[in-house]
Design a protein around this motif. Structure first.
Motif, PDB file in Angstrom:
ATOM      1  N   GLY A 219       0.814  -1.212   0.000  1.00 25.28           N
ATOM      2  CA  GLY A 219       0.000   0.000   0.000  1.00 25.28           C
ATOM      3  C   GLY A 219       0.846   1.260   0.000  1.00 25.28           C
ATOM      4  O   GLY A 219       2.000   1.247  -0.420  1.00 25.28           O
ATOM      5  N   GLU A 220       0.254   2.353   0.485  1.00 26.04           N
ATOM      6  CA  GLU A 220       0.943   3.636   0.469  1.00 26.04           C
ATOM      7  C   GLU A 220       2.088   3.657   1.478  1.00 26.04           C
ATOM      8  O   GLU A 220       1.993   3.056   2.536  1.00 26.04           O
ATOM      9  CB  GLU A 220      -0.041   4.750   0.829  1.00 26.04           C
ATOM     10  N   GLY A 221       3.120   4.394   1.137  1.00 28.66           N
ATOM     11  CA  GLY A 221       4.220   4.566   2.074  1.00 28.66           C
ATOM     12  C   GLY A 221       3.838   5.547   3.162  1.00 28.66           C
ATOM     13  O   GLY A 221       2.690   5.968   3.247  1.00 28.66           O
ATOM     14  N   GLY A 222       4.796   5.890   3.983  1.00 28.17           N
ATOM     15  CA  GLY A 222       4.539   6.893   5.004  1.00 28.17           C
ATOM     16  C   GLY A 222       4.096   6.294   6.323  1.00 28.17           C
ATOM     17  O   GLY A 222       4.056   5.082   6.488  1.00 28.17           O
ATOM     18  N   GLU A 223       3.742   7.186   7.236  1.00 29.08           N
ATOM     19  CA  GLU A 223       3.477   6.774   8.615  1.00 29.08           C
ATOM     20  C   GLU A 223       2.047   6.286   8.823  1.00 29.08           C
ATOM     21  O   GLU A 223       1.748   5.651   9.815  1.00 29.08           O
ATOM     22  CB  GLU A 223       3.737   7.945   9.564  1.00 29.08           C
ATOM     23  N   GLY A 224       1.155   6.629   7.901  1.00 26.94           N
ATOM     24  CA  GLY A 224      -0.256   6.307   8.086  1.00 26.94           C
ATOM     25  C   GLY A 224      -0.503   4.809   8.172  1.00 26.94           C
ATOM     26  O   GLY A 224       0.409   4.012   7.970  1.00 26.94           O
ATOM     27  N   SER A 225      -1.733   4.429   8.481  1.00 24.76           N
ATOM     28  CA  SER A 225      -2.015   3.003   8.575  1.00 24.76           C
ATOM     29  C   SER A 225      -2.501   2.474   7.225  1.00 24.76           C
ATOM     30  O   SER A 225      -2.903   3.234   6.344  1.00 24.76           O
ATOM     31  CB  SER A 225      -3.045   2.739   9.668  1.00 24.76           C
ATOM     32  N   PHE A 226      -2.458   1.167   7.117  1.00 24.68           N
ATOM     33  CA  PHE A 226      -2.894   0.528   5.882  1.00 24.68           C
ATOM     34  C   PHE A 226      -4.410   0.549   5.782  1.00 24.68           C
ATOM     35  O   PHE A 226      -5.116   0.321   6.755  1.00 24.68           O
ATOM     36  CB  PHE A 226      -2.390  -0.919   5.827  1.00 24.68           C
ATOM     37  N   GLU A 227      -4.917   0.847   4.596  1.00 26.68           N
ATOM     38  CA  GLU A 227      -6.354   0.740   4.352  1.00 26.68           C
ATOM     39  C   GLU A 227      -6.564  -0.044   3.062  1.00 26.68           C
ATOM     40  O   GLU A 227      -5.783   0.111   2.120  1.00 26.68           O
ATOM     41  CB  GLU A 227      -6.978   2.132   4.205  1.00 26.68           C
ATOM     42  N   PHE A 228      -7.622  -0.834   3.040  1.00 26.93           N
ATOM     43  CA  PHE A 228      -7.891  -1.643   1.845  1.00 26.93           C
ATOM     44  C   PHE A 228      -8.009  -0.766   0.597  1.00 26.93           C
ATOM     45  O   PHE A 228      -7.629  -1.173  -0.497  1.00 26.93           O
ATOM     46  CB  PHE A 228      -9.153  -2.476   2.022  1.00 26.93           C
ATOM     47  N   ALA A 229      -8.544   0.447   0.767  1.00 27.84           N
ATOM     48  CA  ALA A 229      -8.744   1.347  -0.372  1.00 27.84           C
ATOM     49  C   ALA A 229      -7.433   1.651  -1.096  1.00 27.84           C
ATOM     50  O   ALA A 229      -7.436   1.958  -2.291  1.00 27.84           O
ATOM     51  CB  ALA A 229      -9.406   2.644   0.094  1.00 27.84           C
ATOM     52  N   GLN A 230      -6.299   1.537  -0.366  1.00 25.71           N
ATOM     53  CA  GLN A 230      -4.997   1.802  -1.000  1.00 25.71           C
ATOM     54  C   GLN A 230      -4.691   0.797  -2.108  1.00 25.71           C
ATOM     55  O   GLN A 230      -3.870   1.060  -2.973  1.00 25.71           O
ATOM     56  CB  GLN A 230      -3.879   1.777   0.057  1.00 25.71           C
ATOM     57  N   MET A 231      -5.341  -0.354  -2.068  1.00 28.39           N
ATOM     58  CA  MET A 231      -5.088  -1.397  -3.070  1.00 28.39           C
ATOM     59  C   MET A 231      -5.629  -1.015  -4.446  1.00 28.39           C
ATOM     60  O   MET A 231      -5.256  -1.610  -5.448  1.00 28.39           O
ATOM     61  CB  MET A 231      -5.680  -2.735  -2.633  1.00 28.39           C
TER      62      MET A 231
END
Ligand code: GDP
Length: 264
Positions: A219-231
């Protein structure tokens, strides 16, 4: 009935096919075999733990219309053909997971992945972590397939259904919480995998190291958390739908069949 029986007879052969297919993946005990059996025989049967991959050719049950046949009527041969699909059951034991990952590496005809989850097991930490690790690896394999593709068109989209099973159990988490908990736990898996890569990487390293780390980051890089929408960025829409294959006030897998119909 006779045509249906004939159909089942003809299509039970284990020959490779060109039918649209779905991979049935998930931890052991989630209900994959039970779902396959239900769809195949329209009856609920007790299953034993599966240890070998199994491909079965099936018909979308009555009452669900394949996406490609919305303007056709039942009885039209093209309509009937479009209801056919194949389910590839894969064993869930850790050691046997390479069956699933092999199929992910070369997903000819794969229209989607059905990742079956025991919604009661993910209410507990151990079950949640096991499930999240497995799902993380499946999603990472899909991401790598997408980002590593060389064709200019980009690879075909492969959607994932997270089938939150065993909703009949009172300890089961409702689907939206299954989604939330899995996203949280996958965020943790992602972090610890990245740390593992760093710790084990050669001290000499250079750009290549960070390149590897990027490739292994879901998924997206960075500090945020993983979300399915990132897929969605990598051609995979993740949908979470509740159901139960067995028990309760009756079987309910309508939303899963609807999802399958939408991919056909
Ligand atoms: P697999 O390892 O993923 O193939 O899981 P199975 O299909 O073998 O199912 C594991 C166990 O869960 C079996 O004892 C099933 O009877 C049970 N099971 C499957 N689906 C459900 C469900 O919807 N509700 C409940 N209560 N039990 C289920």
């Amino acid at each position: 009935l006779l045509p249906i029986l004939l159909h089942q007879f003809i299509y039970r052969k284990a020959t490779p096919t060109t039918l649209p297919s779905f991979l049935l993946i998930g931890p052991s005990g989630a209900g994959k075999t039970a779902f396959l059996t239900l769809t195949e025989r329209k009856v609920v049967a007790q299953t034993h733990t599966s240890t070998a991959p199994l491909a079965v050719e099936l018909l979308l049950p009555e009452g669900h219309t394949p996406q490609s046949s919305h303007y056709r009527s039942p009885g039209d041969p093209a309509y009937e053909r479009s209801r056919q699909f194949q389910l590839n059951d894969t064993p869930g034991h850790g050691k046997l997971r390479h069956f699933a990952t092999t199929q992910l590496a070369n997903p000819t005809n794969v229209r989607g992945i059905i990742f079956v989850v025991d919604a009661a097991a993910v209410a507990e930490e151990a079950g949640l972590n096991e499930t999240a690790e497995y799902l993380h690896d499946v999603l990472l394999a899909l991401q790598k397939r997408y980002t590593g593709a060389t064709s200019s068109k980009g690879p075909k989209e492969i959607p994932v259904l997270v089938a939150a099973n065993k909703m009949d159990l009172f300890t089961a988490l409702p689907p939206h919480l299954v989604a939330q908990q899995l996203e949280k736990a996958i965020s943790e898996v992602r972090k610890s995998r990245a740390k593992g890569l760093k710790d084990s990487g050669p001290a000499l390293g250079g750009e290549d190291d960070s390149l590897d780390e990027d490739r292994e980051w879901l998924g997206e890089g960075g500090e945020g958390s993983f979300e399915f929408a990132q897929m969605e960025e990598v051609g995979t829409t993740v949908t979470v739908q509740g159901g139960n294959v067995i028990g309760g006030d009756g079987v309910d897998v309508k939303s899963w069949y609807e999802w399958i119909a939408a991919q056909l």
